[in-house]
Motif scaffolding. Structure first.
Motif, PDB file in Angstrom:
ATOM      1  N   ASN A  20    -118.059 -74.777  65.956  1.00 35.88           N
ATOM      2  CA  ASN A  20    -118.546 -73.430  66.200  1.00 35.88           C
ATOM      3  C   ASN A  20    -119.758 -73.134  65.322  1.00 35.88           C
ATOM      4  OD1 ASN A  20    -116.436 -72.773  68.028  1.00 35.88           O
ATOM      5  ND2 ASN A  20    -115.068 -72.365  66.300  1.00 35.88           N
ATOM      6  N   ILE A  21    -120.411 -72.019  65.604  1.00 36.95           N
ATOM      7  CA  ILE A  21    -121.515 -71.566  64.758  1.00 36.95           C
ATOM      8  C   ILE A  21    -120.952 -70.759  63.604  1.00 36.95           C
ATOM      9  CG2 ILE A  21    -123.524 -70.043  64.642  1.00 36.95           C
ATOM     10  CD1 ILE A  21    -124.124 -70.789  67.524  1.00 36.95           C
ATOM     11  N   LEU A  22    -121.411 -71.060  62.401  1.00 43.05           N
ATOM     12  CA  LEU A  22    -121.051 -70.293  61.215  1.00 43.05           C
ATOM     13  C   LEU A  22    -122.289 -69.577  60.707  1.00 43.05           C
ATOM     14  CD1 LEU A  22    -118.711 -72.802  59.394  1.00 43.05           C
ATOM     15  CD2 LEU A  22    -118.115 -70.443  59.913  1.00 43.05           C
ATOM     16  N   PHE A  23    -122.123 -68.313  60.386  1.00 42.41           N
ATOM     17  CA  PHE A  23    -123.220 -67.472  59.893  1.00 42.41           C
ATOM     18  C   PHE A  23    -122.790 -66.878  58.568  1.00 42.41           C
ATOM     19  CE2 PHE A  23    -124.931 -63.241  59.286  1.00 42.41           C
ATOM     20  CZ  PHE A  23    -126.255 -63.314  59.676  1.00 42.41           C
ATOM     21  N   ALA A  24    -123.672 -66.922  57.565  1.00 42.63           N
ATOM     22  CA  ALA A  24    -123.356 -66.330  56.264  1.00 42.63           C
ATOM     23  C   ALA A  24    -124.585 -65.645  55.706  1.00 42.63           C
ATOM     24  CB  ALA A  24    -122.865 -67.400  55.290  1.00 42.63           C
ATOM     25  N   LYS A  25    -124.362 -64.605  54.927  1.00 41.61           N
ATOM     26  CA  LYS A  25    -125.477 -63.802  54.437  1.00 41.61           C
ATOM     27  C   LYS A  25    -125.187 -63.222  53.068  1.00 41.61           C
ATOM     28  CE  LYS A  25    -129.111 -60.915  55.146  1.00 41.61           C
ATOM     29  NZ  LYS A  25    -128.903 -59.805  54.236  1.00 41.61           N
ATOM     30  N   ASN A  26    -126.122 -63.384  52.134  1.00 38.19           N
ATOM     31  CA  ASN A  26    -126.154 -62.636  50.889  1.00 38.19           C
ATOM     32  C   ASN A  26    -127.263 -61.605  50.999  1.00 38.19           C
ATOM     33  OD1 ASN A  26    -124.207 -64.288  49.840  1.00 38.19           O
ATOM     34  ND2 ASN A  26    -125.403 -64.979  48.089  1.00 38.19           N
ATOM     35  N   SER A  27    -126.996 -60.374  50.617  1.00 40.76           N
ATOM     36  CA  SER A  27    -128.011 -59.324  50.657  1.00 40.76           C
ATOM     37  C   SER A  27    -128.384 -58.931  49.231  1.00 40.76           C
ATOM     38  CB  SER A  27    -127.485 -58.099  51.400  1.00 40.76           C
ATOM     39  OG  SER A  27    -127.329 -58.381  52.766  1.00 40.76           O
ATOM     40  N   ASP A  28    -129.644 -59.141  48.891  1.00 42.95           N
ATOM     41  CA  ASP A  28    -130.132 -58.780  47.561  1.00 42.95           C
ATOM     42  C   ASP A  28    -130.906 -57.479  47.649  1.00 42.95           C
ATOM     43  OD1 ASP A  28    -129.125 -61.221  46.852  1.00 42.95           O
ATOM     44  OD2 ASP A  28    -131.046 -62.240  46.996  1.00 42.95           O
ATOM     45  N   ARG A  29    -130.571 -56.543  46.775  1.00 42.76           N
ATOM     46  CA  ARG A  29    -131.181 -55.225  46.796  1.00 42.76           C
ATOM     47  C   ARG A  29    -131.459 -54.766  45.367  1.00 42.76           C
ATOM     48  NH1 ARG A  29    -133.765 -53.785  50.781  1.00 42.76           N
ATOM     49  NH2 ARG A  29    -133.537 -51.616  50.136  1.00 42.76           N
ATOM     50  N   PRO A  30    -132.277 -53.708  45.190  1.00 48.09           N
ATOM     51  CA  PRO A  30    -132.524 -53.188  43.849  1.00 48.09           C
ATOM     52  C   PRO A  30    -131.230 -52.843  43.121  1.00 48.09           C
ATOM     53  CG  PRO A  30    -134.066 -52.228  45.403  1.00 48.09           C
ATOM     54  CD  PRO A  30    -133.083 -53.022  46.212  1.00 48.09           C
ATOM     55  N   VAL A  31    -131.259 -52.951  41.800  1.00 46.40           N
ATOM     56  CA  VAL A  31    -130.088 -52.668  40.969  1.00 46.40           C
ATOM     57  C   VAL A  31    -129.546 -51.273  41.272  1.00 46.40           C
ATOM     58  CG1 VAL A  31    -129.357 -52.262  38.582  1.00 46.40           C
ATOM     59  CG2 VAL A  31    -130.801 -54.230  39.139  1.00 46.40           C
ATOM     60  N   ASN A  32    -128.212 -51.200  41.396  1.00 49.48           N
ATOM     61  CA  ASN A  32    -127.477 -49.953  41.617  1.00 49.48           C
ATOM     62  C   ASN A  32    -127.702 -49.338  42.994  1.00 49.48           C
ATOM     63  OD1 ASN A  32    -126.116 -49.886  39.148  1.00 49.48           O
ATOM     64  ND2 ASN A  32    -127.821 -48.859  38.122  1.00 49.48           N
ATOM     65  N   GLU A  33    -128.262 -50.094  43.937  1.00 53.18           N
ATOM     66  CA  GLU A  33    -128.354 -49.590  45.303  1.00 53.18           C
ATOM     67  C   GLU A  33    -127.068 -49.974  46.040  1.00 53.18           C
ATOM     68  OE1 GLU A  33    -132.010 -49.601  48.093  1.00 53.18           O
ATOM     69  OE2 GLU A  33    -130.664 -51.148  48.866  1.00 53.18           O
ATOM     70  N   ALA A  34    -126.196 -49.006  46.192  1.00 61.72           N
ATOM     71  CA  ALA A  34    -124.885 -49.251  46.792  1.00 61.72           C
ATOM     72  C   ALA A  34    -125.032 -49.707  48.240  1.00 61.72           C
ATOM     73  CB  ALA A  34    -124.036 -47.989  46.727  1.00 61.72           C
ATOM     74  N   GLN A  35    -124.138 -50.615  48.658  1.00 61.21           N
ATOM     75  CA  GLN A  35    -124.226 -51.178  50.008  1.00 61.21           C
ATOM     76  C   GLN A  35    -122.831 -51.278  50.628  1.00 61.21           C
ATOM     77  OE1 GLN A  35    -127.237 -54.212  50.551  1.00 61.21           O
ATOM     78  NE2 GLN A  35    -125.889 -55.313  51.929  1.00 61.21           N
ATOM     79  N   PRO A  36    -122.313 -50.167  51.139  1.00 61.68           N
ATOM     80  CA  PRO A  36    -120.988 -50.188  51.768  1.00 61.68           C
ATOM     81  C   PRO A  36    -121.024 -50.820  53.154  1.00 61.68           C
ATOM     82  CG  PRO A  36    -121.976 -48.035  52.008  1.00 61.68           C
ATOM     83  CD  PRO A  36    -122.920 -48.832  51.150  1.00 61.68           C
TER      84      PRO A  36
END
Length: 441
Positions: A20-36
């Motif tokens: 199957n296809i596997l997809f993975a992601k890390n999201s880098d953002r400015p410090v203390n930018e919450a990402q719910p």
């Protein structure tokens, strides 16, 4: 002031153990930018209706699909996400010789969410993004209170195929992934692609960026050879090295391990601590409060014949746990809640508070935390099942995240009570300032 954005990676077809296809992601953002993690229902829309994105308003379509995505708290769009038709997309910042547009347009995160809301396949979603890009452009600051402008690269996948879409303002180039591919904050398309803007080459020739007599190389022609590119390249090389080493036997666990990588075993392995932030690693830690760090991560295996399980991690993946989530169920409120400052009712902020505590003495604390998360992660993955009715999926997520929240609180209290001498004093000034800005006591 410089920021670096996300790592995205995909393993395709026979490169994986399952096929199957596997997809993975890390999201880098400015410090203390919450990402719910948030959800939006499918909806029908009246003729003439409009949708307000982060900066501009555009016409709405007749129907939008149900979507789930990791959303910086102040933005309309997603850093990564999926829709009810098993389309997944991640984006990242890239920098070009072409200066970014000055007028506000659609941010890369807006384009990503619009692609998910309007595309039934990865290919269709890609062309939704392309059409909107050509019409409205990409522009506007992507950070709160700061001038942070960039172009975007997208990785799109569904159970049958994956695509990489590189953009430069309103121009673009797209290639279908044939084996394994990992992208970071640098253009990865070189001499081969499947589709592109009709004037892609001619524009580069006219600008004097590439000689006509050589085989055209998109990355060489359009890349900004700057400090941002210099920082992104080692991470891109490391990511693809790890993917290629695992080729043919890539699993969800393989990608989760890669997402937690800090150049371990390489010449540039961090000198004092994996969390010292000196290098832009796959699992990225900030060196100061004006830098960026990994704010969320996800892994999903795209299968044609059964519903998908979205494994979601909050804050830095090396210090966090991947929890099964299901687009067909309703997410817990605490998972979808986060603002500019710390709050006790936000799971993202609880993980970030724990992460700051771990970073005070990462080499000493990480073993304690990982022994808890590894056991829980394995238990939750073994019972993950997206084929259940929607209410059962809702109940399962409520229960899993409740257990996770109890462990976050317990681990934080345990580390707070530790009175041994700190072995990483060089990190304390950064952590003190970052916590103060976040409202964490």
């Amino acid at each position: 002031m410089e920021f670096y954005s996300c790592d995205t990676m995909v393993a395709l077809g026979n490169s994986t153990r399952s096929g199957n296809i596997l997809f993975a992601k890390n999201s880098d953002r400015p410090v203390n930018e919450a990402q719910p993690l948030v959800q939006f229902e499918a909806a029908d829309h009246a003729p003439g209706e409009e949708v307000k994105c982060t900066y501009i308003t555009i016409p709405q379509v007749a129907h939008t699909y149900r979507v789930m995505g990791s959303k910086p708290y102040w933005l309309w769009g997603f850093e990564h996400g999926m829709n009810e038709h098993k389309v997944v997309i991640g984006n990242e910042a890239v920098w070009s010789r072409e200066e970014e547009e000055k007028e506000n347009g659609l941010l890369g995160m807006d384009l990503l969410r619009l692609g998910l809301e309007r595309g039934k396949t990865a290919y269709e979603a890609m062309h939704v993004i392309i059409a909107l890009l050509e019409q409205y452009g990409q522009g506007g600051s992507a950070a709160v209170g700061k001038a942070f402008h960039y172009h975007n690269t997208f990785l799109l996948a569904d159970p049958t195929e994956a695509w990489i879409l590189d953009t430069v303002n309103r121009r673009w180039v797209a290639r279908r992934v044939k084996d394994v591919a990992g992208i970071s904050n640098c253009y990865s398309t070189t001499t081969e692609w499947d589709e592109a803007s009709p004037d892609l080459k001619e524009h580069a020739y006219e600008m004097g960026w590439y000689p006509r007599e050589l085989p055209f190389d998109f990355a060489k022609a359009y890349s900004a050879m700057s400090a941002k590119h210099r920082a992104a390249h080692p991470r891109w090389m490391r990511l693809n090295k790890l993917l290629c080493q695992a080729k043919g036997d890539i699993t969800r666990e393989t990608l989760q391990k890669i997402q937690r990588d800090h150049f371990e075993g390489e010449l540039i392995e961090p000198r004092f601590s994996p969390a010292d932030g000196l290098h832009v690693s796959i699992c990225m830690h900030s060196i100061d409060p004006d830098a960026s760090k990994t704010a969320a991560a996800a892994v999903v295996e795209l299968t044609p014949d059964k519903p998908l399980v979205w494994f979601n991690a909050l804050s830095s993946p090396c210090a966090s746990v991947y929890v099964p989530c299901y687009i067909e169920g309703e997410l817990p409120h605490s998972l979808s809640k986060a603002g500019a400052k710390f709050s006790e009712d936000s799971l993202w902020w609880k993980f970030e508070r724990l992460n700051y505590k771990i970073e005070e003495d990462y080499p000493r604390f990480i073993g304690t935390v990982r022994s808890v998360w590894d056991k829980l992660e394995k238990e939750m993955a073994e019972k993950a099942d997206a084929s259940r009715p929607a209410q059962e999926l809702t109940n399962a997520m409520m229960q899993d995240w409740k257990v996770v929240e109890e462990q976050v609180d317990r681990l934080y209290a345990q580390l707070e009570s530790d009175d041994q001498t700190c072995t990483q004093p060089q990190r304390i000034p950064y952590l003190k300032k970052a916590r103060q800005e976040a409202g964490i006591e």
